[in-house]
Scaffold this active site. Structure first.
Site, PDB file in Angstrom:
ATOM      1  N   ASP A 292       0.847  -1.180   0.000  1.00  0.00           N
ATOM      2  CA  ASP A 292       0.000   0.000   0.000  1.00  0.00           C
ATOM      3  C   ASP A 292       0.889   1.238   0.000  1.00  0.00           C
ATOM      4  O   ASP A 292       1.655   1.479   0.941  1.00  0.00           O
ATOM      5  CB  ASP A 292      -0.943   0.035   1.212  1.00  0.00           C
ATOM      6  CG  ASP A 292      -2.017   1.115   1.016  1.00  0.00           C
ATOM      7  OD1 ASP A 292      -1.941   1.843   0.006  1.00  0.00           O
ATOM      8  OD2 ASP A 292      -2.920   1.218   1.857  1.00  0.00           O
TER       9      ASP A 292
HETATM   10  C1  BGC Z   1      -4.686   3.724   0.332  1.00  0.00           C
HETATM   11  C2  BGC Z   1      -5.009   2.627  -0.654  1.00  0.00           C
HETATM   12  C3  BGC Z   1      -4.900   3.135  -2.068  1.00  0.00           C
HETATM   13  C4  BGC Z   1      -3.525   3.741  -2.273  1.00  0.00           C
HETATM   14  C5  BGC Z   1      -3.290   4.246  -3.674  1.00  0.00           C
HETATM   15  C6  BGC Z   1      -3.402   4.458  -0.020  1.00  0.00           C
HETATM   16  O1  BGC Z   1      -3.244   5.594   0.764  1.00  0.00           O
HETATM   17  O2  BGC Z   1      -4.589   3.164   1.621  1.00  0.00           O
HETATM   18  O3  BGC Z   1      -6.297   2.119  -0.398  1.00  0.00           O
HETATM   19  O4  BGC Z   1      -5.137   2.088  -2.970  1.00  0.00           O
HETATM   20  O5  BGC Z   1      -3.364   4.806  -1.367  1.00  0.00           O
HETATM   21  O6  BGC Z   1      -3.985   5.385  -3.939  1.00  0.00           O
END
Ligand code: BGC
Length: 737
Positions: A292
């Site tokens: 993530d």
């Molecule tokens: C979030 C994810 C997301 C990623 C990309 C992160 O801050 O937790 O759910 O897919 O950003 O945007």
């Protein structure tokens, strides 16, 4: 192959049998013909840096006019240091970058384009928690399908959805992204959304890879603070947090994203036990595991890695294939590998999985499959997509209360005041996580209501203060639009208090004191503690954030063209202090009781929720009767047929969400007082009576024993049916040993 000339010039086409497969293909069918051996042949030609470059994901930037590619990214693609992009889309932009990857890199491996397509690409549907309130997984599947049609037409191959995190804590802002508190509901939505995004097969031009996220127990964040520690028992993981991931994987989810949080002391981005042990080992998940965001680098802040290089090693060893935007895999791991500090077998396995995914998507056969501006124009925000969004917005809205049948309002009113801060807030209609949505597409309540009523009715509007009160005073009826704006829920939007803002409560009090018909519509990404409002407001519609068709769908409901039918996918607490509050709690040794002083309750407030899980009214009254079971004794392994009648005793056509719950009365481990097992939407015309039927199987009677193994234990069960978790009818049966 839409761009063979580009491919033919590249050394990529000399990549042994893979190239042969590509050359042999005259069309997209090549994707399925690329065998593991072809991928291995390609891998064998790659340097360590090229493999790690494939595993690196770079970030695009977004501004008001859409995405753009940051300076330097093109050079990085050319140098083989990027295998995929986050937040870069658009048929032209992706074609330009893809051409660089295919024509100007040594191996010509196509890029993957990923983004957060959460509840729609351009046609924005209700926020996921709202979609779950529809209790209609088929509608959510259709929404995801439409999202994939639009996203793939705009260059994307991979979405970071569905979010399948369980949560019983509405302080946590990301409850908006999930399917609520219940495992059964969450599993049905998880698999439906995966099917919707991925379509028939990944090589289809309108299919995209889905991602079950965030593995795991992200919603167990201590104090409801985003990113905070999750300390959860193995039982809680197995019973509660794992099942929606298992359902998504069973439905074929191509990828899983690791969670930011630690679980029981080990951050998920370094958690070998859960990633390699459970996900890859026990569940045999062979798809991609993506980090993530900067989750890999954050291992340093967690305090389990001394520096970025160690963070990269830990993540790779734990099983994270793709480094989303940290830059660590591409920048630091080549040297770690050369120095012998990193087992290259991990890198090979991760790169193989990524190449397999690119092959499955058909990108070796046609790298430009999603780069057609004509298709983008044709398939984005189509009229029928908006129709589906309107349907789901209607189904997602929950009628919490309707004292004195204030709703539906008559269309014959001469004037209506549509007031409150959310009455004309276009952006907030889309919700917190609609990065590819466009606010201008959204219909606000003010607009939707004005369109529904036509020019004979005056629609007065003001967002708040004296002007709003004055509009209410001047009108025959009032629609009061309160709640959270789009930016109050979602990531990093934890709240300690869930009350309405004081100025909103004051406006509501003043408007309700006028003694006119008032319908309160609340927009929010989570349950709020609205006891003070619910004491006075006769009619409350909970609209979540309904998407582009918000105003149109609300007008359909407010004026009775369609009856509300949504049900709460999460309990509404009276007080923040009751959290976590959920319907499927354990009995305890001292079950809560009015008469028992020493029981599981509070001395200063009721233990019950303000509105329970599954609650939601329609414009009719639906009677449940004559519950029958095919047998009162169920032989081992046998099924049980359940039937009952539902009767529409009102004047409106409705869709009733019937719900079936079970309770295992005596078992070797404690069981929930009630657990949802089946649900269905059943349409009923005025006066109509229908028979509802469900079949339960042995799996529905199972529990996890003391060793967390699934078992069916003989004994008595109670079965409940009704239109909410506060059920109407009850029966008993015995499962035989
Ligand atoms: C979030 C994810 C997301 C990623 C990309 C992160 O801050 O937790 O759910 O897919 O950003 O945007």
């Amino acid at each position: 192959m839409s761009d063979p000339s580009g491919l033919n010039r590249r050394e990529f086409l000399g990549a042994g049998t893979l190239a042969a497969a590509v050359l042999a293909s005259a069309g997209a069918k090549a994707a399925e013909r690329i065998a593991a051996a072809d991928i291995d042949a390609l891998l064998a030609r790659m340097t360590l840096a090229e493999k790690l470059g494939q595993l690196a994901q770079a970030r695009g930037q977004r501004n008001d006019t859409g995405p753009y590619v940051p300076a330097g990214s093109e050079a990085d693609v050319r140098a083989g240091r990027i295998g995929s992009f986050l937040s870069v889309y658009g048929a032209d932009t992706t074609r330009r970058l893809q051409r660089i990857a295919v024509e100007e890199t040594r191996l010509g491996i196509p890029l993957l384009f990923a983004d957060d397509v959460i509840h729609g690409f351009r046609t924005i549907f209700p926020v996921p928690l709202g979609e779950a309130a529809s209790f209609d997984p088929a509608a959510a599947e259709k929404a995801a399908r439409i999202a994939a049609v639009e996203a793939t037409a705009n260059g994307l191959h991979w979405t970071y959805a569905p979010m399948v995190d369980m949560a019983r804590d509405p302080r946590w802002g990301r409850v908006v992204e999930g399917a609520g508190e219940d495992v059964e509901l969450a599993c049905r939505f998880a698999e439906a959304r995966v099917r919707g995004f991925q379509g028939g097969k990944l090589s289809d031009p309108d299919a995209m890879m889905a991602t079950a996220k965030h593995f795991v127990a992200y919603g167990a964040a201590e104090g409801g603070r985003d990113y905070d520690v999750a300390d959860v028992s193995p039982r809680r993981l197995a019973e509660y947090y794992y099942p929606p991931f298992q359902a998504a994987i069973a439905a074929g989810a191509a990828s899983v994203m690791a969670a930011f949080n630690e679980v029981n002391g080990v951050p998920m981005h370094a958690n070998r036990e859960l990633l390699r042990g459970v996900l890859r080992g026990a569940w045999k998940f062979d798809g991609l595991i993506v980090s993530d965001y900067t989750g890999i680098r954050e291992l340093v802040a967690h305090g389990v890695a001394a520096d970025d290089a160690e963070a990269g090693r830990l993540a790779m060893e734990a099983g994270i294939d793709i480094d989303m935007v940290s830059g660590i895999y591409a920048d630091l791991l080549p040297a770690e590998g050369k120095a012998g500090r990193l087992d290259i077998a991990f890198v090979d396995a991760a790169a193989r999985r990524l190449l397999k995914a690119k092959a499955a998507l058909g990108l070796f056969a046609d790298p430009y499959r999603n780069c057609d501006p004509a298709r983008a124009k044709r398939d984005t925000l189509r009229r029928e997509h908006r129709t589906a969004a309107r349907d789901l917005a209607r189904k997602s809205t929950v009628l919490l209360r309707n004292e004195g049948q204030v709703l539906p309002l008559s269309k014959a009113v001469r004037s209506v005041a549509v007031i409150g801060p959310l009455a004309d807030d276009r952006r907030s209609m889309l919700g917190s996580w609609a990065p590819t949505g466009v606010a201008a597409d959204a219909i606000t309540p003010r607009e939707g209501i004005a369109a529904a009523l036509g020019s004979a009715t005056r629609v007065l509007h003001a967002a708040g203060g004296e002007a709003a009160l004055a509009a209410a005073r001047d009108a025959d009826a009032v629609i009061l639009c309160l709640g959270e704006d789009w930016d109050m829920s979602g990531e990093a939007r934890s709240r300690v208090a869930l009350d309405l803002a004081p100025d909103q409560q004051a406006l509501a009090d003043a408007v309700l004191a006028l003694g006119k018909p008032v319908a309160t519509v609340i927009f929010a990404g989570r349950p709020l503690t609205i006891g003070a409002l619910a004491n006075r407001a006769p009619a409350i519609l909970w609209a979540w954030h309904p998407g582009v068709e918000a105003g149109a769908a609300l007008a359909d409901l407010l004026f009775g063209d369609v009856s509300p039918s949504g049900r709460l996918p999460i309990s509404f607490p009276r007080h923040v202090g009751q959290i976590p509050i959920h319907y499927d709690h354990r009995s305890t040794g001292r079950p809560a009781s009015e008469s028992e002083r020493n029981s599981a309750k509070y001395v200063d407030a009721p233990w019950t929720p303000l509105y329970p899980f599954g609650h939601g009214l329609t414009y009719a009254s639906v009677r449940y009767e004559a519950l029958t079971l095919s047998s009162e004794r169920v032989a081992p392994g046998a099924a049980l047929d359940v039937a009952f009648w539902i009767a529409n005793e009102g004047r409106f056509a409705v869709e009733e969400v019937v719900q079936l719950y079970l309770h295992d009365e005596v078992a070797s481990t404690t069981r929930p007082v009630k657990a949802l097992k089946r649900f269905a939407r059943i349409a009923l015309a005025p006066g109509e009576r229908k028979r509802a039927r469900f079949t339960l199987t042995a799996a529905d009677f199972a529990l996890l024993d003391a060793d967390l193994a699934p078992v069916v234990e003989p004994g008595g069960f109670s079965l409940f049916v009704g239109g909410s978790s506060e059920t109407a009818l009850e029966a008993r049966f015995t499962v035989e040993g």
